[in-house]
Design an enzyme around this catalytic site. Structure first.
Site, PDB file in Angstrom:
ATOM      1  N   LYS A   1       0.861  -1.177   0.000  1.00 49.89           N
ATOM      2  CA  LYS A   1       0.000   0.000   0.000  1.00 49.89           C
ATOM      3  C   LYS A   1       0.900   1.230   0.000  1.00 49.89           C
ATOM      4  O   LYS A   1       1.692   1.439   0.932  1.00 49.89           O
ATOM      5  CB  LYS A   1      -0.897  -0.010   1.234  1.00 49.89           C
ATOM      6  CG  LYS A   1      -1.744   1.245   1.333  1.00 49.89           C
ATOM      7  CD  LYS A   1      -2.757   1.161   2.442  1.00 49.89           C
ATOM      8  CE  LYS A   1      -3.583   2.426   2.518  1.00 49.89           C
ATOM      9  NZ  LYS A   1      -4.558   2.387   3.602  1.00 49.89           N
TER      10      LYS A   1
ATOM     11  N   ARG B   1     -10.915  10.055   1.742  1.00 41.75           N
ATOM     12  CA  ARG B   1     -10.887  10.740   3.043  1.00 41.75           C
ATOM     13  C   ARG B   1     -12.051  11.721   3.157  1.00 41.75           C
ATOM     14  O   ARG B   1     -12.586  11.925   4.245  1.00 41.75           O
ATOM     15  CB  ARG B   1      -9.515  11.408   3.253  1.00 41.75           C
ATOM     16  CG  ARG B   1      -8.432  10.339   3.414  1.00 41.75           C
ATOM     17  CD  ARG B   1      -7.032  10.893   3.577  1.00 41.75           C
ATOM     18  NE  ARG B   1      -6.041   9.823   3.378  1.00 41.75           N
ATOM     19  CZ  ARG B   1      -4.754  10.019   3.172  1.00 41.75           C
ATOM     20  NH1 ARG B   1      -4.264  11.254   3.157  1.00 41.75           N
ATOM     21  NH2 ARG B   1      -3.930   8.998   3.000  1.00 41.75           N
TER      22      ARG B   1
ATOM     23  N   LYS C   1       1.497   9.952   5.942  1.00 40.18           N
ATOM     24  CA  LYS C   1       1.462   8.509   6.220  1.00 40.18           C
ATOM     25  C   LYS C   1       2.729   7.796   5.739  1.00 40.18           C
ATOM     26  O   LYS C   1       2.746   6.566   5.629  1.00 40.18           O
ATOM     27  CB  LYS C   1       0.190   7.906   5.610  1.00 40.18           C
ATOM     28  CG  LYS C   1      -1.102   8.496   6.210  1.00 40.18           C
ATOM     29  CD  LYS C   1      -2.347   7.666   5.887  1.00 40.18           C
ATOM     30  CE  LYS C   1      -3.576   8.241   6.599  1.00 40.18           C
ATOM     31  NZ  LYS C   1      -4.793   7.395   6.424  1.00 40.18           N
TER      32      LYS C   1
ATOM     33  N   GLU D   1       7.237  -6.849   1.163  1.00 42.87           N
ATOM     34  CA  GLU D   1       6.024  -6.689   1.974  1.00 42.87           C
ATOM     35  C   GLU D   1       5.060  -7.844   1.704  1.00 42.87           C
ATOM     36  O   GLU D   1       4.487  -8.417   2.630  1.00 42.87           O
ATOM     37  CB  GLU D   1       5.324  -5.363   1.644  1.00 42.87           C
ATOM     38  CG  GLU D   1       5.938  -4.127   2.276  1.00 42.87           C
ATOM     39  CD  GLU D   1       5.626  -4.000   3.772  1.00 42.87           C
ATOM     40  OE1 GLU D   1       4.998  -4.907   4.340  1.00 42.87           O
ATOM     41  OE2 GLU D   1       6.030  -2.989   4.360  1.00 42.87           O
TER      42      GLU D   1
ATOM     43  N   LYS E   1      -2.003  -1.492  -3.951  1.00 37.95           N
ATOM     44  CA  LYS E   1      -2.869  -0.312  -3.931  1.00 37.95           C
ATOM     45  C   LYS E   1      -2.028   0.950  -4.010  1.00 37.95           C
ATOM     46  O   LYS E   1      -1.078   1.063  -3.251  1.00 37.95           O
ATOM     47  CB  LYS E   1      -3.664  -0.337  -2.626  1.00 37.95           C
ATOM     48  CG  LYS E   1      -4.509   0.885  -2.390  1.00 37.95           C
ATOM     49  CD  LYS E   1      -5.118   0.837  -1.018  1.00 37.95           C
ATOM     50  CE  LYS E   1      -5.784   2.171  -0.751  1.00 37.95           C
ATOM     51  NZ  LYS E   1      -6.251   2.306   0.582  1.00 37.95           N
TER      52      LYS E   1
ATOM     53  N   SER F   1     -10.018   5.717  -4.918  1.00 42.10           N
ATOM     54  CA  SER F   1     -10.952   6.830  -5.092  1.00 42.10           C
ATOM     55  C   SER F   1     -10.441   7.874  -6.092  1.00 42.10           C
ATOM     56  O   SER F   1     -11.204   8.360  -6.923  1.00 42.10           O
ATOM     57  CB  SER F   1     -11.235   7.477  -3.736  1.00 42.10           C
ATOM     58  OG  SER F   1     -10.034   7.906  -3.125  1.00 42.10           O
TER      59      SER F   1
ATOM     60  N   TYR G   1     -14.741   1.586  -7.435  1.00 47.62           N
ATOM     61  CA  TYR G   1     -15.973   2.359  -7.305  1.00 47.62           C
ATOM     62  C   TYR G   1     -16.748   2.369  -8.617  1.00 47.62           C
ATOM     63  O   TYR G   1     -17.871   2.869  -8.674  1.00 47.62           O
ATOM     64  CB  TYR G   1     -15.649   3.801  -6.880  1.00 47.62           C
ATOM     65  CG  TYR G   1     -14.874   3.833  -5.576  1.00 47.62           C
ATOM     66  CD1 TYR G   1     -15.540   3.752  -4.363  1.00 47.62           C
ATOM     67  CD2 TYR G   1     -13.484   3.882  -5.568  1.00 47.62           C
ATOM     68  CE1 TYR G   1     -14.836   3.728  -3.167  1.00 47.62           C
ATOM     69  CE2 TYR G   1     -12.770   3.856  -4.381  1.00 47.62           C
ATOM     70  CZ  TYR G   1     -13.446   3.778  -3.183  1.00 47.62           C
ATOM     71  OH  TYR G   1     -12.747   3.741  -2.011  1.00 47.62           O
TER      72      TYR G   1
HETATM   73  C1  PBG Z   1      -7.551   3.403   5.372  1.00 44.69           C
HETATM   74  C2  PBG Z   1      -7.787   3.264   3.919  1.00 44.69           C
HETATM   75  C3  PBG Z   1      -7.567   4.223   2.919  1.00 44.69           C
HETATM   76  C4  PBG Z   1      -8.070   3.688   1.748  1.00 44.69           C
HETATM   77  C5  PBG Z   1      -8.552   2.417   2.036  1.00 44.69           C
HETATM   78  N1  PBG Z   1      -8.362   2.151   3.392  1.00 44.69           N
HETATM   79  C6  PBG Z   1      -7.044   5.614   2.998  1.00 44.69           C
HETATM   80  C7  PBG Z   1      -5.701   5.860   3.501  1.00 44.69           C
HETATM   81  O1  PBG Z   1      -4.877   4.980   3.704  1.00 44.69           O
HETATM   82  O2  PBG Z   1      -5.431   7.035   3.768  1.00 44.69           O
HETATM   83  C8  PBG Z   1      -8.094   4.428   0.429  1.00 44.69           C
HETATM   84  C9  PBG Z   1      -9.048   3.921  -0.573  1.00 44.69           C
HETATM   85  C10 PBG Z   1      -9.351   4.861  -1.666  1.00 44.69           C
HETATM   86  O3  PBG Z   1      -8.742   5.922  -1.857  1.00 44.69           O
HETATM   87  O4  PBG Z   1     -10.277   4.533  -2.420  1.00 44.69           O
HETATM   88  N2  PBG Z   1      -6.406   2.846   5.880  1.00 44.69           N
END
Ligand code: PBG
Length: 328
Positions: A201, A211, A223, A239, A254, A280, A319
């Site tokens: 990720k 968010r 993050k 990982e 991701k 997203s 989505y």
């Molecule tokens: C939370 C999480 C996130 C997403 C999925 N689980 C956001 C982040 O890590 O800040 C993002 C999914 C998306 O953008 O569609 N840990």
């Protein structure tokens, strides 16, 4: 003129008609490859729109169950649930994350009751529940605490398992959390609850609409001390290898479309199913371009999801489920 008879290999012969093209098609996108994320909000018969995710709504549990039924009837096998937590329930210790009567466990058990056939996946990370918006607990210097966070994730995973979730999906990127969650689930008798690990990720700029959907904001820092550097690919393979050793059933990359190289490399490394999260921001960009009249969203989404599958993903969180259903 060019001497046509002297050309023995003509790849266009296999593209001559729709029938031939279908016969030689290498990659197929099927509804069972897609996982629909659903944002769950309080109330009954309640829905609210998300400005950066046109076409996607936050849904109360009853409406989310209707949506799950509709999606299942159209061939979608799985949904991923993301709770919108009331700000008054957020705290630095994120205790709401393992409240057995919280909105997420309630949604899991209600949808399981009403749509028992569908597979339910739920995120395990603290960001919907922390007052500061990070995926883990933080100390006074703003450092994210690995083992303390894992203790919370274990509680959270057990609450979800008790509610009947099929897969817990740790999306936090703490070291060692898959092993810890696997052994806790097994000790409590949940050996058939799966783990879908967000393995690679990345600290991506493509999560902002998500968010907005969850109404979370990072109050300090970023993050990058837990999510991966977009510059790295070998690290993603490490990982994923660790998560696999620690007991993950499905490995995730991701975001998806900017990380097709990672998906393809992971395909060479693992025999486990690979999931990719078409996030997203990837959805929002295409929706915005479509609204401006620059491109056709259905066709672009279909091509994008097909390319994610061609790269080696078995499952795709997206989505855009409704945009592509009719094209499949
Ligand atoms: C939370 C999480 C996130 C997403 C999925 N689980 C956001 C982040 O890590 O800040 C993002 C999914 C998306 O953008 O569609 N840990």
């Amino acid at each position: 003129m060019f001497q046509t008879a002297s050309l023995p290999i003509r790849l266009r012969r296999n593209r001559k008609s729709e029938a031939i093209r279908k016969m030689v098609q290498e990659t197929h996108l099927h509804p069972s490859n897609l996982i629909a994320p659903l944002f769950i909000t309080d109330g009954e018969n309640a829905r609210s729109s998300i400005s950066s995710l046109p076409g996607i709504e936050r849904l109360s549990i009853d409406l989310a169950a209707d949506e799950a039924r509709y999606l299942y009837n159209r061939g979608i096998q799985s949904i991923a649930l993301f709770p919108v937590i009331d700000p008054s329930l957020r705290s630095s210790g994120a205790q709401e994350a393992w409240n057995p009567d919280g909105i997420l466990p309630q949604a899991i058990s209600k949808i399981k009751e009403l749509v028992p056939e569908i597979c339910i996946i739920a995120d395990v990370a603290l960001d919907p529940y922390t007052s500061h918006g990070h995926d883990g607990l933080a100390n006074s210097r703003g450092e994210i605490l690995n083992e303390e966070t894992i203790d919370c994730l274990i509680r959270m995973a057990l609450v979800q398992a008790k509610a009947g979730v099929d897969f817990v999906a740790p999306s936090d990127m703490m070291d060692g959390r898959i092993k810890a969650i696997r052994s806790a689930l097994d000790e409590e008798g949940f050996e058939s609850t799966g783990i879908l690990a967000y393995s690679a990720k990345y600290a991506s700029s493509l999560y902002s609409p998500f968010r907005e959907a969850l109404k979370t904001k990072l109050l300090f820092g970023d993050k990058k001390t837990y999510q991966m550097d977009p510059a790295n690919s070998r690290e993603a393979l490490l990982e994923a290898a660790l998560d696999e050793e620690e007991g993950a059933d499905i490995l995730m990359v991701k975001p998806a479309s900017l990380y097709l190289d990672i998906i393809a490399k992971l395909r060479e490394q693992t025999k486990r199913p690979i999931a990719a999260y078409h996030v997203s921001g990837e959805y929002a960009m295409v929706m915005a371009a479509h609204a401006a009249g620059y491109l056709n969203k259905e066709k672009v989404f279909f091509e994008t999801l097909l390319s994610i599958k061609r790269a080696g993903a078995d499952l795709i969180f997206t989505y855009a489920v409704k945009e592509v259903l009719d094209l499949m």
